[in-house]
Design an enzyme around this catalytic site. Structure first.
Site, short mmCIF file in Angstrom:
data_model
loop_
_atom_site.label_atom_id
_atom_site.label_comp_id
_atom_site.label_asym_id
_atom_site.label_seq_id
_atom_site.Cartn_x
_atom_site.Cartn_y
_atom_site.Cartn_z
N HIS A 218 24.66 -4.28 -49.10
CA HIS A 218 25.37 -4.06 -47.84
C HIS A 218 26.72 -4.76 -47.86
O HIS A 218 26.99 -5.61 -48.71
CB HIS A 218 24.54 -4.54 -46.64
CG HIS A 218 24.24 -6.01 -46.62
ND1 HIS A 218 23.06 -6.55 -47.11
CD2 HIS A 218 24.97 -7.08 -46.19
CE1 HIS A 218 23.07 -7.87 -46.95
NE2 HIS A 218 24.23 -8.22 -46.40
N HIS B 173 31.52 -10.45 -45.98
CA HIS B 173 30.94 -10.65 -47.32
C HIS B 173 30.44 -9.33 -47.87
O HIS B 173 30.31 -8.35 -47.14
CB HIS B 173 29.81 -11.68 -47.28
CG HIS B 173 28.60 -11.28 -46.48
ND1 HIS B 173 28.46 -11.53 -45.13
CD2 HIS B 173 27.46 -10.62 -46.83
CE1 HIS B 173 27.30 -11.07 -44.69
NE2 HIS B 173 26.68 -10.50 -45.70
N GLU C 4 27.22 -12.46 -51.34
CA GLU C 4 25.81 -12.75 -51.08
C GLU C 4 25.01 -12.09 -52.20
O GLU C 4 25.26 -10.93 -52.54
CB GLU C 4 25.41 -12.16 -49.72
CG GLU C 4 23.93 -12.35 -49.37
CD GLU C 4 23.56 -11.73 -48.00
OE1 GLU C 4 24.39 -10.98 -47.44
OE2 GLU C 4 22.45 -11.99 -47.54
CO CO Z 1 24.55 -10.12 -45.62
#
Ligand code: CO
Length: 139
Positions: free
Chosen positions: A7, A80, A129
């Site tokens: 994502h 992110h 991440e």
């Molecule tokens: Co995230």
């Protein structure tokens, strides 16, 4: 080492307003309810796309780790990117071995699997991440 782009994280001062934008302006049809993750200091919701997700994050309280980001970016913004990895501890050790700054210890992320964050200074200016690939689809 990295797998799928899981994502893109987008910080917003209002998940409700962002949801309305993705739905009404961009035509997104699959958007989860928002839920609180007090231990991460955020409200979270996912906009499901055919090949990935947008993770909308809104500060949960004044101690939220995204509060300063929103002070610098009052309208919100891209926060992110999240890549899947097979094993979070292997990924963390590998990152550290390669000289990257890993922020905090592995912890449960919004998909219910373990995540770490790697400092943007080591990632071309992008907060990264890393997330263990979910064993079952959470949504
Ligand atoms: Co995230």
């Amino acid at each position: 080492m990295i797998g799928k782009l899981n994502h893109v994280g987008v910080a917003t001062p209002s998940i409700d307003e962002s949801v309305a934008m993705y739905r009404d302006m961009l035509g997104a049809t699959s958007i989860t309810e928002k839920w609180a993750m007090p231990e991460q200091g955020v409200w979270v919701c996912f906009v499901n796309l055919p090949n990935s997700q947008i993770e909308l994050i809104e500060p949960y309280d004044d101690k939220s780790p995204i509060k300063s980001f929103l002070e610098k970016n009052p309208k919100g913004g891209q926060h992110h990117v999240c890549f899947e990895v097979e094993n979070i501890y292997t990924a963390r050790d590998e990152m550290k071995k390669k000289g990257a700054t890993v922020l905090g210890e592995p912890r449960i992320g919004a998909h219910g699997t373990m995540v770490i964050f790697v400092h943007p200074k080591n990632m071309g200016g992008v907060l990264v991440e890393l997330m263990e690939t979910p064993k079952v689809v959470a949504h």
